[in-house]
Structures are given as structure tokens and as C-alpha cells.
Write an enzyme that holds these catalytic residues in place. Structure first.
Site, short mmCIF file in Angstrom:
data_model
loop_
_atom_site.label_atom_id
_atom_site.label_comp_id
_atom_site.label_asym_id
_atom_site.label_seq_id
_atom_site.Cartn_x
_atom_site.Cartn_y
_atom_site.Cartn_z
CB CYS A 400 -0.86 0.11 1.24
SG CYS A 400 -1.70 -1.34 1.76
N1 LIG Z 1 -3.75 -0.62 -0.70
C1 LIG Z 1 -4.10 -0.62 0.56
N2 LIG Z 1 -4.37 -1.75 1.18
N3 LIG Z 1 -4.15 0.53 1.20
C2 LIG Z 1 -4.45 0.69 2.57
C3 LIG Z 1 -5.10 2.00 2.85
C4 LIG Z 1 -5.39 2.23 4.29
C5 LIG Z 1 -6.13 3.51 4.54
N4 LIG Z 1 -6.22 3.81 5.91
C6 LIG Z 1 -7.53 3.43 3.95
O1 LIG Z 1 -8.42 2.97 4.63
O2 LIG Z 1 -7.77 3.82 2.84
#
Ligand SMILES: NC(=[NH2+])NCCC[C@H](N)C(=O)O
EC number: 3.5.3.6
Length: 410
Positions: A400
Site C-alpha cells: 500500500c
Molecule cells: N492498498 C491498501 N491496502 N491501502 C491501505 C489504505 C489504508 C487507509 N487507511 C484506507 O483505509 O484507505
């Protein structure tokens, strides 16, 4: 012309990556704002930055060029000139709820007093009421915004550069994201692609831009090889957006297959890459929690049909679906937390499945997921661990936190 973006797999040797160093935005909020900002805690900024620098150094030590979104965005505005800066600012204010009016004017004046880098950083960090020299005189500004500390919310999720845009082949998708907390983010990506000298007019193809109502996020977009993608049907990516991008990919690119994989719609598993990532030619991480009885899960293999339509093939055996699409005799699906329900749940929560492959069989992971990391090593992978106490509080891991820009072909 060769495009400055080139990503034809999840695993080809990583050459260039886009990161965002966590700044004040990750601590500029209170606990009651956390659910809306999609955070589960408030990270301790100096340590989060230390951890992020360690992550960036790990990538550099392995030959990866690291670009920073905040820097590229300011450079794009420098290159674009006054009109581009003004249009960007107007758009950002509009999307922050101030298309016009006295607060719009006060915020514009405040931001306009800054150079491009300071302005970009300030927008990312959020703007509190007490820093703007403005006394409301009309009812709307006085009454409707009373009791809330911010004119413009911080954007703490920016360090998850994977999501607002996704590199695919020689192009990218610039994403209309699901929640208001993240929707403004992709405006930075848009100006970088349009105006930064490294990307502007260099043949970068935008498969799908941010001007859509249907939603898609990069954490759901996995490039399995130069003609097959997997896209999560998730809390963040809707089926209609997948159909839309599939049509665009089939029409104008070298892609002929999109595997839509339906995952649970919840915060812990918000994107496909929190439960499933590709880490080698024939190896994947999978969180056991997404597989139903007998290891089944809903997948739809989408291929081009007649007259620009799409063909669909619904199947539930993920392993067989992947073997067929990737033309493999066998496939190693490695379960997060070695399949133990407590460990798998815990390590998935801390992004134990969210591995970043920097070459076939070489992955970057959070050190706290020690059971999953050991298991990866037992399956023959080279695992580079990075420190993760603060970064993991934002619910995202190494995949991410990185948006590949160039990978070698596999
Ligand atoms: N590609 C990912 N898994 N990104 C995680 C993003 C986390 C972020 N707090 C959201 O909820 O958007």
C-alpha cells in the site's frame, strides 16, 4: 515514445517507485476524527518518519529509484506556471467544500501567499481555523462550520500511494476513490501526470481518469502479467468501475483478461491487496479468512466479447482460475499467519498479506508479522523486513505504501 511508466507485472524487478513521506497530516487529528479519516490510531510522527525512511532506504539499497509525491506535485506546479497553479488550487478548494464565498477567498489568499512546495504540504497537512486570518460575517460561514477545528481536513492516508493511482502497462488509472477522506488525493496524481516534465506529453496512457462516479482504488488493482489483471470487488472498488476499466484496457491495450475477485467488504480487508498479493511467478499470499468452505471464493474472469461487450466466466476455485489465466501447472498459495485463525487474523490486521515484491521471489514486509514472514522464507522467498510500529496504525503495509512506476518485464 517510451512511456515513463512501465509496469507489466506485480513482481518484475522494481526500478522506480512513488512514495509519500508521512508528514504532519498523520497526527493532525483527534480520536473522534479517526473513523472518518480511515485511521485506527494516531501515529507518533517522528517514529513513523524514521520507519518510512527505513522503508525507502531498503528500496534504494536494492537499486530502486524513490520518487516522492509531495515533491513531484510541487515540481509539477512549478513547471505548469501560474494558470495551472490557480486551476489546481480552485479545484482543491472546490473539492474541499469551498467553490466560492468568503471562506474560499480567505483560504485562497492564505494558500496563495505560499510557494508551491509549502502550499502542497499545507494542503496535505490540513488547515485549521485558527491559522487563517478570517472572521466570519455571514451566517453560512459563522453558523454552519462552528465547533469544528478545520477548514480543510488533513489527508493522513497519502502515504498509501498505492491507492489514488495505479500503474498499468504504459499507463495508469487515476482513481475516483470511495470515501471523502481520500477523494482529493488523486488530484495530486493528476497534476503530476499532466504537468511534471518527467510525465507530461510522454505518452502516458490514462486508462481511466478521476472524473467518474463509480469507484476504484489501486489496492484492488493487481497487474499479474502483461495481459492479465486481478481486480478486487471490495469495499473500495465497485463492479461497474471494473467493467469500465476492463473495456478501456481491452480496447486500447495489451490486456485480454481481468479476474474480478470478490472479497469481504470491511475496514480490515478494504482492498484486495490486504488479503492477496502476487510475490513470485507462481506464488501468492492469501489470507485464509477470504476463502469459504473448501477454499472457494467468487471470481469472474472477464474477457473481450463481441462489439466491445464483455464475456464473463464465474468460478470459485481461485487456485485453478489463477493457474488457467497464468498458464501454470502448479501454484503456491501461502496462507497469512500459517492458517492459524488467531495469528492469521492478527497478522492480516497488521498487513501480513500486504507484501511488496521488488523482484520475483523477493519481498518487503513488516517485521511484526513474524509468523507469516517465517512461512514465506520456508516457501523459498527472500524476505526484507522493515520496521512497522507506527506505520501499521494507518492499516496499510509495504504494498500500500508504494506505487511502482517502472518495473522490468518478467
Ligand atoms: N492498498 C491498501 N491496502 N491501502 C491501505 C489504505 C489504508 C487507509 N487507511 C484506507 O483505509 O484507505
Amino acid at each position: 515514445m517510451t512511456s515513463p511508466i512501465h509496469v507489466t507485472s506485480e513482481i518484475g524487478k522494481l526500478k522506480t517507485v512513488l512514495l509519500k513521506r508521512p508528514g504532519r497530516e498523520i497526527e493532525n487529528f483527534t480520536p473522534d476524527m479517526m473513523p472518518r479519516l480511515l485511521f485506527d490510531d494516531i501515529p507518533y510522527l517522528p517514529i513513523a518518519q524514521k520507519e518510512h525512511d527505513y522503508f525507502a532506504d531498503t528500496l534504494r539499497d536494492n537499486g530502486v529509484e524513490v520518487l516522492y509525491l509531495e515533491k513531484l506535485a510541487a515540481e509539477a506546479l512549478d513547471a505548469g506556471g501560474d494558470k495551472v497553479r490557480d486551476d489546481f488550487l480552485e479545484q482543491m478548494l472546490t473539492e474541499s467544500g469551498y467553490a466560492a464565498g468568503t471562506i474560499h477567498d480567505a483560504l485562497k489568499e492564505y494558500l496563495d501567499s505560499m510557494n508551491n512546495q509549502d502550499m502542497v504540504n499545507k494542503i496535505m497537512e490540513g488547515i485549521r481555523k485558527n491559522e487563517v486570518d478570517f472572521v466570519p460575517t455571514d451566517l453560512v460561514s459563522a453558523a454552519e462550520t462552528e465547533g469544528y477545528e478545520f477548514y480543510m481536513d488533513p489527508m493522513p492516508n497519502l502515504y498509501f500511494t498505492r491507492d489514488p493511482s495505479a500503474s498499468i502497462g504504459e499507463g495508469l488509472s487515476i482513481n475516483h476513490m470511495t470515501f471523502p477522506a481520500r477523494q482529493r488525493e488523486s488530484l495530486f496524481n493528476e497534476i503530476v501526470i499532466k504537468y511534471h516534465p518527467r510525465f507530461a506529453n510522454k505518452g502516458v496512457h490514462v486508462w481511466r481518469d478521476r472524473n467518474h462516479d463509480t469507484r476504484i482504488e489501486g489496492g484492488d488493482e493487481l497487474v499479474l502479467n502483461d495481459h492479465v489483471m486481478a481486480i478486487g470487488v471490495s469495499q473500495r472498488t465497485s463492479a461497474d468501475a471494473i467493467q469500465d476499466i476492463a473495456k478501456s484496457l481491452f480496447k486500447e491495450g495489451h490486456f485480454d483478461t481481468v479476474i474480478a475477485i470478490k472479497i469481504p467488504h470491511n475496514h480490515a480487508m478494504m482492498h484486495l491487496d490486504t488479503v492477496f498479493t502476487m510475490i513470485n511467478y507462481d506464488q501468492f499470499t492469501v489470507h485464509p479468512g477470504i476463502l469459504g468452505e473448501g477454499g472457494h471464493i467468487d471470481t469472474w474472469t472477464i474477457t473481450p466479447g463481441k462489439n466491445g461487450e464483455l464475456n464473463l466466466d464465474h468460478r470459485t476455485d481461485l487456485k485453478q482460475v489463477l493457474k488457467d489465466a497464468l498458464k501454470l501447472d502448479d501454484l503456491d498459495l501461502i496462507p497469512t499467519g500459517n492458517g492459524d485463525p488467531i495469528i492469521a487474523g492478527r497478522e492480516q490486521w497488521n498487513d501480513g498479506s500486504n507484501t511488496l515484491a521488488i523482484a520475483p521471489g523477493v519481498v518487503v514486509t513488516y517485521n511484526r508479522n513474524y509468523v507469516s514472514n517465517d512461512l514465506l522464507r520456508k516457501h523459498g522467498l527472500k524476505v526484507l523486513e522493515v520496521i512497522s510500529s507506527e506505520l501499521s496504525r494507518g492499516r496499510g503495509g509495504p504494498r500500500c505504501m508504494s506505487c511502482p512506476i517502472v518495473r522490468e518485464d518478467i
